[in-house]
Scaffold this motif. Structure first.
Motif, PDB file in Angstrom:
ATOM      1  N   VAL A 184      -2.429  -1.001  30.207  1.00 13.14           N
ATOM      2  CA  VAL A 184      -2.231  -0.488  28.849  1.00 13.14           C
ATOM      3  C   VAL A 184      -3.570  -0.049  28.255  1.00 13.14           C
ATOM      4  O   VAL A 184      -3.676   1.036  27.662  1.00 13.14           O
ATOM      5  CB  VAL A 184      -1.559  -1.557  27.965  1.00 13.14           C
ATOM      6  N   ARG A 185      -4.589  -0.886  28.436  1.00 15.26           N
ATOM      7  CA  ARG A 185      -5.913  -0.523  27.909  1.00 15.26           C
ATOM      8  C   ARG A 185      -6.451   0.738  28.580  1.00 15.26           C
ATOM      9  O   ARG A 185      -7.056   1.592  27.931  1.00 15.26           O
ATOM     10  CB  ARG A 185      -6.894  -1.692  28.100  1.00 15.26           C
ATOM     11  N   GLU A 222      -4.697   3.780  27.136  1.00 17.11           N
ATOM     12  CA  GLU A 222      -5.190   4.080  25.789  1.00 17.11           C
ATOM     13  C   GLU A 222      -6.538   4.799  25.846  1.00 17.11           C
ATOM     14  O   GLU A 222      -6.750   5.802  25.156  1.00 17.11           O
ATOM     15  CB  GLU A 222      -5.314   2.788  24.982  1.00 17.11           C
ATOM     16  N   GLU A 223      -7.457   4.276  26.661  1.00 15.44           N
ATOM     17  CA  GLU A 223      -8.779   4.880  26.733  1.00 15.44           C
ATOM     18  C   GLU A 223      -8.740   6.243  27.415  1.00 15.44           C
ATOM     19  O   GLU A 223      -9.511   7.146  27.060  1.00 15.44           O
ATOM     20  CB  GLU A 223      -9.745   3.942  27.467  1.00 15.44           C
ATOM     21  N   ALA A 277      -6.281   8.307  27.129  1.00 17.77           N
ATOM     22  CA  ALA A 277      -5.750   9.213  26.101  1.00 17.77           C
ATOM     23  C   ALA A 277      -6.861   9.645  25.142  1.00 17.77           C
ATOM     24  O   ALA A 277      -6.950  10.826  24.770  1.00 17.77           O
ATOM     25  CB  ALA A 277      -4.617   8.527  25.346  1.00 17.77           C
ATOM     26  N   LEU A 278      -7.713   8.705  24.732  1.00 18.20           N
ATOM     27  CA  LEU A 278      -8.811   9.059  23.827  1.00 18.20           C
ATOM     28  C   LEU A 278      -9.826   9.981  24.517  1.00 18.20           C
ATOM     29  O   LEU A 278     -10.354  10.908  23.892  1.00 18.20           O
ATOM     30  CB  LEU A 278      -9.515   7.792  23.342  1.00 18.20           C
ATOM     31  N   TRP A 328     -12.385   8.665  17.634  1.00 19.38           N
ATOM     32  CA  TRP A 328     -13.050   7.921  18.712  1.00 19.38           C
ATOM     33  C   TRP A 328     -13.911   6.778  18.169  1.00 19.38           C
ATOM     34  O   TRP A 328     -14.689   6.176  18.900  1.00 19.38           O
ATOM     35  CB  TRP A 328     -13.908   8.880  19.539  1.00 19.38           C
ATOM     36  N   HIS A 365     -10.612  -1.791  16.498  1.00 18.61           N
ATOM     37  CA  HIS A 365      -9.336  -2.051  17.160  1.00 18.61           C
ATOM     38  C   HIS A 365      -9.359  -3.356  17.950  1.00 18.61           C
ATOM     39  O   HIS A 365      -8.302  -3.871  18.313  1.00 18.61           O
ATOM     40  CB  HIS A 365      -8.964  -0.887  18.070  1.00 18.61           C
TER      41      HIS A 365
END
Length: 445
Positions: free
Chosen positions: A210-211, A214-215, A217-218, A362, A425
């Motif tokens: 999951v992490r 997420e990263e 995607a950023l 970001w 976050h």
């Protein structure tokens, strides 16, 4: 003695130490025994001769208006243990470091040289001739290399998602490091840093897919933003350029205020040491970040002590939601800074971080001050909870403020305190605190 005639506290002196070993060593030099010829002047200079292992004593002098340090010892640390010990003695024993005596010739020579090198900024400075066309061509060539790097990174991310996130753990870190080196070759050092962070996520503990997603995607968002940077509003375009690693000079109008040093801490990647110094303007209510860098093993400048305050100009950097500024002309020496800036609830802190993300998606964290919160340990780690039970925010398991958690708990004693830190976050990283029962800032880094 500073220009205002106020000596620092021991905590403010020790906040300048480059590491824990220097703090410990300075404690043994903060007494009158090793020192001779010590004194201080109205201009902010402190000097003394420290008995060392050799025949001649170490000549030690500190300019507290910087602060800046000079010592005859062979240490490469700045400040060294002798400079810290001298300041501890100056802070604790006015008799051992008397005011008013003229500086000895060796100290005055260093002070004069420093004043000649670091005269007031922004007065009479004339820039040399600049070949604007050559600068434009260099910037265009670099932009083309960054674009090629961003396109290659997009292909790497697409291959990862096409093959499935599980393959990231099987492939290991080598492929990520190779991609990071290509980003360095493309002159996009910040993209290289993001790639190395991505490579460290696979297999890093429960929930790592999951992490990683997420990263990724950023990072994809940053790639696409760079590839369309010419179509973005200028403040956001400047932020994107900064995020890929293209520096933007400070160019805003100077902001003069009485600046309180809220926190200062260093991080290192093995090649470069980065110093972050948070300031709060008493008059403007503005929060600013000073960023400075030094080669590995050398502490960056400036070495501003947390809890001190000084009158100065800051020159802000451009960009959406940008807090970074450069330190300009200083008009006074640092003195003890007093109480905390206005604070809010945990909910206020989370809302402030959310608003900041609209300008900079970001952004890892945002500086906030929490008022009336209580540090609470639990099975899943520490939290900072509103005293009225309204909300709580976790403290990350690692970070610059983690070693100071027990100091924060001691200051609190189970009661509400004011805490400054970075809200992001991952939670809230505490960097400084104030007790309602005692004046002055307590550094947590």
């Amino acid at each position: 003695m500073t220009e205002q005639g106020v000596r620092w506290t021991a905590d403010q002196v020790l906040a300048l130490a480059p590491d824990a070993a220097s703090r410990r060593a300075a404690g043994g030099l903060g007494t009158a025994g090793p020192w001779s010829g010590a004194g201080c002047g109205a201009s902010g200079a402190v000097w003394g001769l420290c008995r060392g292992s050799g025949g001649a004593p170490y000549r030690t002098v500190v300019d507290t208006t910087g602060p800046a340090f000079s010592c005859g010892c062979p240490s490469r640390k700045s400040p060294c243990k002798h400079a810290l010990g001298l300041l501890l003695l100056w802070a604790a024993d006015a008799g051992a470091v008397p005011a008013g005596a003229p500086a000895p010739d060796w100290a005055e020579a260093w002070l004069e040289g420093r004043r000649a090198r670091t005269g007031p900024r922004g007065k009479g400075d004339v820039a040399g001739p600049v070949d604007a066309e050559a600068a434009r061509r260099r910037a265009a060539a670099r932009a083309a290399r960054v674009t090629a790097g961003a396109e290659e990174l997009e292909r790497r991310l697409a291959d990862l998602l096409r093959g499935g996130l599980a393959t990231a753990e099987q492939d290991g870190y080598g492929l990520w490091e190779e991609t990071a080196r290509r980003m360095v070759d493309a002159q996009a050092p910040a993209l290289a840093g993001r790639v190395r962070e991505l490579g460290a996520i696979p297999g890093s503990g429960p929930g790592w897919p999951v992490r990683l997603l997420e990263e990724c995607a950023l990072t994809h968002l940053l790639d696409r933003a760079w590839l369309g940077v010419d179509r973005l509003p200028e403040p956001l375009a400047t932020t994107v350029r900064t995020r890929v690693g293209i520096p933007t000079p400070a160019e805003g109008p100077p902001v003069r205020d009485h600046w309180l040093v809220l926190a200062r801490y260093d991080t290192s990647d093995g090649r470069l040491t980065t110093r972050r110094t948070w300031l709060h303007g008493r008059g403007t209510g503005r929060t600013a970040l000073l960023l400075s860098f030094g080669a590995a093993g050398r502490a960056p400048e400036p070495a501003l002590a947390a809890g001190t305050a000084f009158d100065a100009e800051l020159v802000p950097h451009p960009g959406a939601g940008q807090l970074r500024a450069d330190l300009g002309e200083r008009f006074t020496a640092p003195v003890p800074g007093g109480g905390p800036p206005p604070g809010g609830t945990v909910g206020d802190a989370l809302a402030a971080y959310g608003r900041a993300l609209r300008d900079d998606p970001w952004l890892d964290s945002w500086p906030v001050t929490l008022a009336d919160v209580v540090p609470v340990p639990g099975a899943d780690g520490w939290q900072l909870a509103d005293a009225d039970g309204g909300a709580a925010v976790p403290v990350p398991a690692s970070g610059p403020g983690r070693p100071g958690l027990w100091r924060l708990a001691a200051v609190s004693g189970g009661g509400p305190v004011t805490v400054f830190g970075e809200c992001g976050h991952r939670g809230f990283t505490p960097l400084a605190t104030w007790s309602p029962d005692a004046p002055g800032l307590v550094a947590l880094t």
